[in-house]
Design an enzyme around this catalytic site. Structure first.
Site, mmCIF file in Angstrom:
data_model
loop_
_atom_site.group_PDB
_atom_site.id
_atom_site.type_symbol
_atom_site.label_atom_id
_atom_site.label_comp_id
_atom_site.label_asym_id
_atom_site.label_seq_id
_atom_site.Cartn_x
_atom_site.Cartn_y
_atom_site.Cartn_z
ATOM 1 N N GLY A 1 7.216 1.161 5.600
ATOM 2 C CA GLY A 1 6.237 2.091 5.084
ATOM 3 C C GLY A 1 5.156 1.691 4.142
ATOM 4 C CE LYS B 1 0.769 1.302 4.351
ATOM 5 N NZ LYS B 1 1.420 2.617 4.701
ATOM 6 C CG ASP C 1 -1.508 0.458 7.936
ATOM 7 O OD1 ASP C 1 -2.257 1.644 7.886
ATOM 8 O OD2 ASP C 1 -0.159 0.836 7.611
ATOM 9 C CB THR D 1 -0.576 -6.477 2.605
ATOM 10 O OG1 THR D 1 -1.369 -6.980 1.628
ATOM 11 C CG2 THR D 1 0.849 -6.718 2.366
ATOM 12 N N GLY E 1 3.252 -1.467 4.359
ATOM 13 C CA GLY E 1 2.448 -2.348 4.732
ATOM 14 C C GLY E 1 2.799 -3.673 4.603
ATOM 15 N N GLY E 2 3.959 -4.058 4.423
ATOM 16 C CA GLY E 2 4.349 -5.629 4.117
ATOM 17 C C GLY E 2 3.443 -6.572 5.210
ATOM 18 N N GLY E 3 3.732 -6.238 6.546
ATOM 19 C CA GLY E 3 3.111 -7.271 7.442
ATOM 20 C C GLY E 3 1.860 -7.283 7.588
ATOM 21 N N PRO F 1 9.414 -4.928 0.757
ATOM 22 C CG PRO F 1 10.932 -3.025 -0.130
ATOM 23 C CD PRO F 1 9.484 -3.834 -0.226
#
Length: 283
Positions: free
Chosen positions: A98, A10, A136, A104, A100-102, A94
């Site tokens: 910032g 995101k 998020d 999503t 939102g990897g974790g 990455p």
């Protein structure tokens, strides 16, 4: 049986800190979009009553500190599931960037377990679980262009943006979101007019949209990491329509109305940072 879910990153086109709530959390107003930089989550059932996570990335914990583990643990406890689950994470987003990897990945896990165990959770039920994990996650359950309010639990879809190109630049360090939020002074923080940005999106006014974009956290993160300001300046000098930090950083993104512009920005940044991506908005 295996369940496969795509987990897109995101971006925050706008992030405004409206104030601090009585519980210590902050009231937010954000406009977020999804991009075609994706993690992939594959889930299968185990006979043993346990949660097992593995990944092609060594840059994150694979235990109960991982948001994916938290999602599975909450669902197992809430629905009395006595079976185990194996979760495979294939990472392209990455970590601590910032993007939102974790969040999503956790959202993809909620969607996948809903299907695997036929829980028949509706969207609101999934949002309630996601909000227990992070602010998020509710947005990431549906993605797209959305207005996000409250502490992240209120998500209102907005019209799809016109096609454009995005260049992402991730410096070679991560940012702790908690550390940035700890330093917020609600009396002096820069504010972002989310209503104006929303109006620009509703009227499909691209020029007004890029002028209205902003991030209340940017100044705080730049104070700690001035290279972010340098990245923004280089992107703008290369022809980007706008350059902005996403989330609590450190990733900076630019929006470009044409691929030619995006290529120019991309090429100008490749020698400056190792992690540079050219992506599209998800429609």
């Amino acid at each position: 049986m295996r369940i496969f879910e795509k987990a897109p990153a995101k971006l925050n086109l706008g992030l405004d800190i409206k104030g601090r709530c009585d519980d210590g959390y902050h009231e937010l107003a954000m406009i977020m979009v999804s991009i075609d930089l994706n993690d992939y989550v594959t889930i299968s059932e185990l006979k043993e009553d346990c949660i097992v996570i593995d990944s092609d990335s060594s840059k994150m914990p694979l235990n109960n500190d991982n948001d994916v583990f938290k999602a599975a643990d909450i669902i197992k406890n809430q629905y009395g599931i006595n079976k185990g689950v194996h979760i495979r994470l294939e990472k392209s987003i990455p970590v601590c960037a910032g993007l939102g990897g974790g969040s999503t990945d956790a959202a993809a896990t909620i969607r996948a377990l809903n299907r695997l165990w036929n829980l028949q959770m509706d969207y609101d039920e999934m949002v309630a679980i996601g909000f227990k994990i992070g602010s998020d996650v509710p947005y990431c359950l549906g993605g797209g262009c959305s207005l996000v309010l409250g502490k992240g639990e209120i998500v209102k879809p907005l019209p799809t943006l016109r096609p454009c190109w995005i260049v992402l630049v991730k410096p070679d360090f991560g940012i702790s979101t908690k550390s940035i939020f700890r330093d917020i002074d609600c009396k002096s923080i820069s504010r972002v007019d989310i209503d104006l940005l929303k109006s620009a999106i509703l009227s499909s006014d691209y020029q007004l949209m890029v002028k209205s974009m902003g991030n209340s956290l940017e100044d705080i993160t730049i104070t700690k990491n001035p290279v972010i300001s340098t990245i923004k300046e280089r992107m703008l000098n290369s022809g980007a329509d706008v350059a902005l930090m996403t989330g609590s950083g450190p990733t900076v993104f630019s929006m470009c109305s044409t691929e030619k512009k995006a290529d120019r920005v991309f090429n100008s940044m490749k020698g400056f940072c190792k992690e540079v991506y050219k992506v599209r908005l998800l429609r």
